[in-house]
Enzyme design. Sequence first.
Site, PDB file in Angstrom:
ATOM      1  N   ASP A 135      48.497  47.720  37.179  1.00  0.00           N
ATOM      2  CA  ASP A 135      48.539  47.243  35.957  1.00  0.00           C
ATOM      3  C   ASP A 135      49.453  48.063  34.782  1.00  0.00           C
ATOM      4  O   ASP A 135      49.177  48.196  33.727  1.00  0.00           O
ATOM      5  CB  ASP A 135      46.864  47.364  35.213  1.00  0.00           C
ATOM      6  N   CYS A 191      35.185  27.162  42.524  1.00  0.00           N
ATOM      7  CA  CYS A 191      34.312  26.700  41.509  1.00  0.00           C
ATOM      8  C   CYS A 191      33.718  25.399  41.652  1.00  0.00           C
ATOM      9  O   CYS A 191      32.325  25.220  41.139  1.00  0.00           O
ATOM     10  CB  CYS A 191      35.052  26.697  39.915  1.00  0.00           C
ATOM     11  N   CYS A 194      30.716  23.905  38.681  1.00  0.00           N
ATOM     12  CA  CYS A 194      30.205  25.157  38.135  1.00  0.00           C
ATOM     13  C   CYS A 194      30.865  25.366  36.793  1.00  0.00           C
ATOM     14  O   CYS A 194      32.253  25.352  36.731  1.00  0.00           O
ATOM     15  CB  CYS A 194      30.197  26.374  38.939  1.00  0.00           C
ATOM     16  N   CYS A 197      30.133  30.468  33.971  1.00  0.00           N
ATOM     17  CA  CYS A 197      30.818  31.537  33.226  1.00  0.00           C
ATOM     18  C   CYS A 197      31.483  31.165  31.909  1.00  0.00           C
ATOM     19  O   CYS A 197      31.407  31.822  30.786  1.00  0.00           O
ATOM     20  CB  CYS A 197      32.065  31.892  34.042  1.00  0.00           C
ATOM     21  N   CYS A 201      29.948  32.851  28.307  1.00  0.00           N
ATOM     22  CA  CYS A 201      30.753  33.600  27.627  1.00  0.00           C
ATOM     23  C   CYS A 201      30.048  33.711  26.081  1.00  0.00           C
ATOM     24  O   CYS A 201      30.004  32.713  25.430  1.00  0.00           O
ATOM     25  CB  CYS A 201      32.220  32.985  27.596  1.00  0.00           C
ATOM     26  N   CYS A 216      38.133  37.085  23.219  1.00  0.00           N
ATOM     27  CA  CYS A 216      37.354  37.545  24.477  1.00  0.00           C
ATOM     28  C   CYS A 216      37.175  38.935  23.864  1.00  0.00           C
ATOM     29  O   CYS A 216      37.816  39.691  23.412  1.00  0.00           O
ATOM     30  CB  CYS A 216      38.381  37.609  25.614  1.00  0.00           C
ATOM     31  N   CYS A 243      33.510  43.536  28.694  1.00  0.00           N
ATOM     32  CA  CYS A 243      32.470  42.722  28.611  1.00  0.00           C
ATOM     33  C   CYS A 243      32.503  41.999  30.208  1.00  0.00           C
ATOM     34  O   CYS A 243      33.451  41.921  30.752  1.00  0.00           O
ATOM     35  CB  CYS A 243      32.838  41.618  27.662  1.00  0.00           C
ATOM     36  N   CYS A 246      30.970  37.020  32.003  1.00  0.00           N
ATOM     37  CA  CYS A 246      31.518  35.622  32.710  1.00  0.00           C
ATOM     38  C   CYS A 246      31.456  36.125  34.183  1.00  0.00           C
ATOM     39  O   CYS A 246      31.068  35.303  35.113  1.00  0.00           O
ATOM     40  CB  CYS A 246      32.968  35.542  32.502  1.00  0.00           C
TER      41      CYS A 246
HETATM   42  S1  SF4 Z   1      30.863  31.051  37.372  1.00  0.00           S
HETATM   43 FE1  SF4 Z   1      32.998  30.536  36.687  1.00  0.00          FE
HETATM   44  S2  SF4 Z   1      34.310  31.255  38.216  1.00  0.00           S
HETATM   45 FE2  SF4 Z   1      32.316  31.488  38.982  1.00  0.00          FE
HETATM   46  S3  SF4 Z   1      32.143  29.662  40.444  1.00  0.00           S
HETATM   47 FE3  SF4 Z   1      31.248  29.083  38.353  1.00  0.00          FE
HETATM   48  S4  SF4 Z   1      33.013  28.277  37.181  1.00  0.00           S
HETATM   49 FE4  SF4 Z   1      33.955  29.307  38.955  1.00  0.00          FE
HETATM   50  S1  SF4 Z   2      35.017  39.147  29.419  1.00  0.00           S
HETATM   51 FE1  SF4 Z   2      33.252  38.317  28.115  1.00  0.00          FE
HETATM   52  S2  SF4 Z   2      34.205  37.353  26.056  1.00  0.00           S
HETATM   53 FE2  SF4 Z   2      35.851  37.626  27.706  1.00  0.00          FE
HETATM   54  S3  SF4 Z   2      35.870  35.594  28.623  1.00  0.00           S
HETATM   55 FE3  SF4 Z   2      34.602  37.071  29.693  1.00  0.00          FE
HETATM   56  S4  SF4 Z   2      32.448  36.562  29.017  1.00  0.00           S
HETATM   57 FE4  SF4 Z   2      33.954  35.662  27.598  1.00  0.00          FE
END
Ligand code: SF4
Ligand code: SF4
Length: 364
Positions: A135, A191, A194, A197, A201, A216, A243, A246
């Site tokens: 990174d 995915c 789905c 995530c 969020c 984010c 966070c 997701c």
């Molecule tokens: S939660 Fe998001 S990344 Fe995970 S399988 Fe579902 S759509 Fe894909």
């Molecule tokens: S880290 Fe948190 S705020 Fe950022 S995209 Fe994922 S769920 Fe959303």
Amino acid sequence: MSRREELASEILGRLRAAGFALVGICEVRPIDRPEAFDAWIKAGHHGDMAYLAEHRRERCDPGVFVPGARSIVCVADRYADGRPDQHGPRGAPRGRIARYARGRDYHEVLRERLEPLAEELRDRHPGERFRVSVDTAPIAERDHAVRAGLGRIGKHTLLIGPPGHGSWLVLGEIVTTVDLAPTPATPSDPCGSCTRCIDACPTRAIEPWRVHAERCISYLTIEHHGAPAGWFRERADDWLFGCDACIEACPHAAHTLRSQRLPVHPAYAAATRDFDLAEVLRWDLESMERLGLSPVLRRPSLEAWHRNAILALGYADAGVAVTMLRAFAERPDISDGLRALAMEQAAWLAQRPGAGSGVGSAAG
Ligand code: SF4
Ligand code: SF4
């Protein structure tokens, strides 16, 4: 076995023995869709992270980053198993730390196992280059990890490892001019239909395969230095640093029998899961120094920690939070900006539907 296969096999074996959860090799070539990266930058979705817009050529082509590079050795450490967090009792508001930052700093943990191998390879292959990145270099590390077979990219834009691994993964690379036999990729959509995530969020930052960094929480609590946007003040989640919402929502990252059986590298054992928000609001430079925070947790300034604590109080019981915020605003050693933010947050909490009459009396 050819020379490139032999050396690749030896390097991968050494890395597995060093405890990396996932290892692989890909050839060096430009990323597949540089126009998508350009459009993301042009739309300003990188927020204040100007460094992402700089070194564009290196980021899109690792052959520019290390001239003559032919192979990228990709590794991943697993830092969590998807175990849900236990929430404390209401009335003692705490702010959560993203799981990758709860133990030792992953930059150090990966680098201290990659550098010795790179050093040895430099000695054995004079004239060749072996450059380590954790990174720390303009490399599209997720793209290369996918090509090396470490996983696939989900709609949340994170790497999803093989079954049981989820996205609890931190990545590192050795970029080299030596030609190494690549490992096979498994490109497929993890995915389907789905959207968990995206739905989970807290700030609606995710579109399929695109995250708006400027919305984010990870970016806004760690990388962003200024005042928060008005909408961000009205969050109602308890993330203080980073966070995981997701990843937590993703079925691939769930806490299952399989995920429990897979090892988590011990360096990431949680030292600090969360902080008492009242304590954070009492921190000064000296008390913060005494905590001995890891380098990754030292990234935000004291002012940013205070800002994050004020905002994380958006999820808390209004009576308790308003009292804490008004006490914080009395501190003589804080900036006018923080004082104003604390008072705005207190005013918003006090009028929040369901705040109840306890707010006025608790706040005196
Ligand atoms: S939660 Fe998001 S990344 Fe995970 S399988 Fe579902 S759509 Fe894909
Ligand atoms: S880290 Fe948190 S705020 Fe950022 S995209 Fe994922 S769920 Fe959303």
